[in-house]
Design a protein around this motif. Structure first.
Motif, mmCIF file in Angstrom:
data_model
loop_
_atom_site.group_PDB
_atom_site.id
_atom_site.type_symbol
_atom_site.label_atom_id
_atom_site.label_comp_id
_atom_site.label_asym_id
_atom_site.label_seq_id
_atom_site.Cartn_x
_atom_site.Cartn_y
_atom_site.Cartn_z
ATOM 1 N N ASN A 15 0.728 -1.362 0.059
ATOM 2 C CA ASN A 15 -0.075 -0.116 0.045
ATOM 3 C C ASN A 15 0.799 1.283 -0.142
ATOM 4 O O ASN A 15 0.556 2.366 0.329
ATOM 5 C CB ASN A 15 -0.910 0.035 1.313
ATOM 6 N N GLY A 16 2.064 1.307 -0.164
ATOM 7 C CA GLY A 16 2.781 2.344 -0.614
ATOM 8 C C GLY A 16 4.112 1.799 -0.834
ATOM 9 O O GLY A 16 4.675 0.547 -0.461
ATOM 10 N N ARG A 17 5.285 2.834 -1.178
ATOM 11 C CA ARG A 17 6.769 2.316 -1.766
ATOM 12 C C ARG A 17 7.758 2.435 -0.497
ATOM 13 O O ARG A 17 8.717 2.045 -0.556
ATOM 14 C CB ARG A 17 7.178 3.243 -2.797
ATOM 15 N N GLU A 18 7.341 3.154 0.841
ATOM 16 C CA GLU A 18 8.142 3.593 1.782
ATOM 17 C C GLU A 18 8.372 2.232 2.499
ATOM 18 O O GLU A 18 7.474 1.307 2.535
ATOM 19 C CB GLU A 18 7.468 4.493 2.629
ATOM 20 N N GLU A 19 9.463 2.063 2.976
ATOM 21 C CA GLU A 19 9.948 0.712 4.057
ATOM 22 C C GLU A 19 9.009 0.288 4.780
ATOM 23 O O GLU A 19 8.864 -0.746 5.367
ATOM 24 C CB GLU A 19 11.324 1.052 4.345
ATOM 25 N N GLY A 20 8.386 1.502 5.557
ATOM 26 C CA GLY A 20 7.530 1.103 6.627
ATOM 27 C C GLY A 20 5.968 0.817 6.457
ATOM 28 O O GLY A 20 5.430 0.390 7.349
ATOM 29 N N LYS A 21 5.734 0.623 5.224
ATOM 30 C CA LYS A 21 4.355 0.514 4.796
ATOM 31 C C LYS A 21 4.160 -0.977 4.699
ATOM 32 O O LYS A 21 5.029 -1.687 5.042
ATOM 33 C CB LYS A 21 4.128 1.075 3.045
ATOM 34 N N GLY A 22 2.815 -1.339 4.523
ATOM 35 C CA GLY A 22 2.476 -2.705 4.330
ATOM 36 C C GLY A 22 2.036 -3.204 5.721
ATOM 37 O O GLY A 22 1.884 -2.648 6.751
ATOM 38 N N ASN A 23 1.696 -4.665 5.629
ATOM 39 C CA ASN A 23 1.399 -5.312 7.033
ATOM 40 C C ASN A 23 2.426 -6.300 7.286
ATOM 41 O O ASN A 23 3.689 -6.332 6.616
ATOM 42 C CB ASN A 23 0.145 -6.183 6.902
ATOM 43 N N LYS A 24 2.286 -7.052 8.213
ATOM 44 C CA LYS A 24 3.398 -7.960 8.607
ATOM 45 C C LYS A 24 4.007 -8.825 7.607
ATOM 46 O O LYS A 24 5.246 -9.068 7.490
ATOM 47 C CB LYS A 24 3.018 -8.801 9.867
ATOM 48 N N LEU A 25 3.064 -9.369 6.993
ATOM 49 C CA LEU A 25 3.321 -10.228 5.561
ATOM 50 C C LEU A 25 4.196 -9.631 4.462
ATOM 51 O O LEU A 25 5.432 -10.028 4.370
ATOM 52 C CB LEU A 25 2.228 -10.811 4.925
ATOM 53 N N THR A 26 3.833 -8.427 4.433
ATOM 54 C CA THR A 26 4.475 -7.664 3.172
ATOM 55 C C THR A 26 6.064 -7.223 3.919
ATOM 56 O O THR A 26 7.105 -7.355 3.134
ATOM 57 C CB THR A 26 3.941 -6.535 2.811
ATOM 58 N N ARG A 27 6.119 -6.564 5.203
ATOM 59 C CA ARG A 27 7.156 -6.392 5.654
ATOM 60 C C ARG A 27 8.376 -7.598 5.733
ATOM 61 O O ARG A 27 9.315 -7.158 5.268
ATOM 62 C CB ARG A 27 7.129 -5.619 7.112
ATOM 63 N N THR A 28 7.760 -8.617 6.274
ATOM 64 C CA THR A 28 8.799 -9.885 6.532
ATOM 65 C C THR A 28 9.041 -10.161 4.958
ATOM 66 O O THR A 28 10.468 -10.423 4.923
ATOM 67 C CB THR A 28 8.140 -10.625 7.255
ATOM 68 N N SER A 29 8.320 -10.305 4.155
ATOM 69 C CA SER A 29 8.573 -10.682 2.843
ATOM 70 C C SER A 29 9.712 -9.798 2.120
ATOM 71 O O SER A 29 10.428 -10.335 1.519
ATOM 72 C CB SER A 29 7.203 -10.811 2.070
ATOM 73 N N ASN A 30 9.515 -8.552 2.087
ATOM 74 C CA ASN A 30 10.452 -7.496 1.819
ATOM 75 C C ASN A 30 11.910 -7.896 2.273
ATOM 76 O O ASN A 30 12.759 -7.890 1.405
ATOM 77 C CB ASN A 30 10.073 -6.048 2.200
ATOM 78 N N GLU A 31 11.951 -8.069 3.508
ATOM 79 C CA GLU A 31 13.278 -8.411 4.011
ATOM 80 C C GLU A 31 13.782 -9.529 3.279
ATOM 81 O O GLU A 31 14.928 -9.727 3.359
ATOM 82 C CB GLU A 31 13.138 -8.322 5.511
ATOM 83 N N LEU A 32 13.076 -10.582 3.257
ATOM 84 C CA LEU A 32 13.368 -11.924 2.747
ATOM 85 C C LEU A 32 13.921 -11.686 1.215
ATOM 86 O O LEU A 32 14.776 -12.237 0.736
ATOM 87 C CB LEU A 32 12.369 -13.021 2.942
ATOM 88 N N LEU A 33 13.040 -11.231 0.536
ATOM 89 C CA LEU A 33 13.276 -10.692 -0.938
ATOM 90 C C LEU A 33 14.688 -10.037 -1.222
ATOM 91 O O LEU A 33 15.242 -10.105 -2.183
ATOM 92 C CB LEU A 33 12.178 -10.017 -1.667
ATOM 93 N N LYS A 34 14.841 -9.419 -0.167
ATOM 94 C CA LYS A 34 16.360 -8.324 -0.222
ATOM 95 C C LYS A 34 17.351 -9.163 -0.298
ATOM 96 O O LYS A 34 18.485 -8.867 -0.625
ATOM 97 C CB LYS A 34 16.248 -7.348 0.593
ATOM 98 N N LYS A 35 17.323 -10.403 0.528
ATOM 99 C CA LYS A 35 18.296 -11.316 0.825
ATOM 100 C C LYS A 35 18.562 -12.329 -0.458
ATOM 101 O O LYS A 35 19.677 -13.042 -0.385
ATOM 102 C CB LYS A 35 18.329 -12.038 2.097
#
Length: 348
Positions: free
Chosen positions: A179-199
């Motif tokens: 729901n936004g491009r900023e790092e703090g956006k999203g829910n628990k699923l998207t935030r954790t997925s974001n960190e996993l995809l970065k690796k």
């Protein structure tokens, strides 16, 4: 390679399904096995002069309706056209399945009979969407409404391979729908997925918003199946609404009608690009086999193209490349350590 086609699945089965299968066999010389009520199939086939085509029939005495519970139907109706299609692949008598039937039952049968690919926890429905630049792949488009971060990573790996093999992208870009491009956006699923995809070793660009899906700035959009299905159905509705509104405006005045006639070729090309029948169906990626799920209201053209896509999927070794992609990303000790944590993380 023979394609097992569920002749009894879809709103216009078996007539339209058989017409599309004959079209694929005649124009592209793809061997087809029509699965369903033999008597009804033979009646329809007799209308197409198909005796010299690579089309065979395998009888199935049962049909799974569109409103039936997928899991119960697969267990109870062992001789349904959907189940028999997958049994043919399991026995090595067919190389892929195409069905426009109950999508839940198709997915249940695929997982129960074909099984998941090693390294994939949740198969995902993948769809190609037109963009202002080219095409983008969206997954999951409805197979898994509740997901973990590791599933999102697996979707991204499968989407990356599919973009390389089918869309011919050299280094597909990946975006995570939020729901936004900023790092703090999203829910628990998207935030954790974001960190996993970065690796991961993927060409991951980070979050994208809904408005970015059709911009063409990313080649693969990943999300859970609940969000993906909403995006898919919304895009279909918007496309239909725009066409309807354009027709209404054209009929309001003579200059508008003249303008339409002058630009008729442009409108025709646009309609073709957003027409789902051009793609035929959506691959269910992550299976130890090949399955194309077609729209319940598929036309003969859509079925023909779904069969073509199934054949293309096999000929380009998409499944092997997905396995290679999984191995390349999952061998990282950092990702392996994250895997256990991500299996219990997320909202799903």
């Amino acid at each position: 390679m023979k394609i097992a086609v569920d002749a009894m699945g879809g709103d216009y089965a078996p007539k339209i399904i058989i017409e599309g299968a004959v079209w694929a066999a005649r124009d592209m010389n793809i061997p087809v096995i029509l699965v369903g009520d033999r008597e009804r199939i033979e009646v329809e086939l007799s209308k197409h002069q198909a005796s010299d085509l690579p089309v065979n029939i395998v009888h199935a005495s049962e049909i799974i309706g569109m409103e039936e519970s997928p899991a119960q139907a697969i267990r109870k109706k062992r001789d349904s056209s959907i189940r028999v299609c997958f049994d043919l692949v399991k026995k090595g008598e067919a190389g892929a399945v195409v069905s426009a039937g109950n999508s839940g039952a198709v997915m249940a049968a695929a997982i129960f009979v074909m099984k998941r690919m090693k390294g994939i926890d949740r198969p995902a429905i993948s769809v190609c969407l037109p963009t202002v630049k080219d095409w983008t792949i969206l997954l999951d488009a409805g197979g898994n409404v509740d997901c973990k971060p590791i599933h999102i990573l697996q979707f991204a790996i499968m989407g990356d391979v599919y973009a390389r093999d089918i869309l011919k992208k050299e280094s597909p870009t990946i975006g995570l729908l939020s729901n936004g491009r900023e790092e703090g956006k999203g829910n628990k699923l998207t935030r954790t997925s974001n960190e996993l995809l970065k690796k991961s070793k993927l060409n991951y660009l980070g979050y994208i918003e809904g408005m970015d899906v059709f911009s063409g700035n990313v080649d693969v959009v990943v999300c859970d199946g609940f969000v993906g299905n909403v995006v898919l159905k919304l895009s279909e509705g918007v496309a239909d609404a725009i066409i309807t509104m354009m027709k209404r405006e054209v009929n309001k005045s003579l200059p508008a009608k003249v303008g339409y006639l002058l630009a008729r070729g442009v409108f025709k090309d646009l309609k073709k690009k957003i027409d789902y029948t051009e793609h035929g169906g959506a691959p269910l990626l992550g299976l130890d086999g090949i399955c194309i799920i077609s729209h319940g209201g598929s036309t003969a053209k859509a079925i023909k193209n779904a069969i073509l896509r199934a054949s293309e999927h096999a000929n380009r070794n998409v499944n092997k490349h997905i396995l290679d992609g999984l191995e390349a990303d999952m061998v990282s000790s950092e990702l392996e350590n994250t895997r256990v944590e991500s299996m219990i993380g997320g909202d799903g």
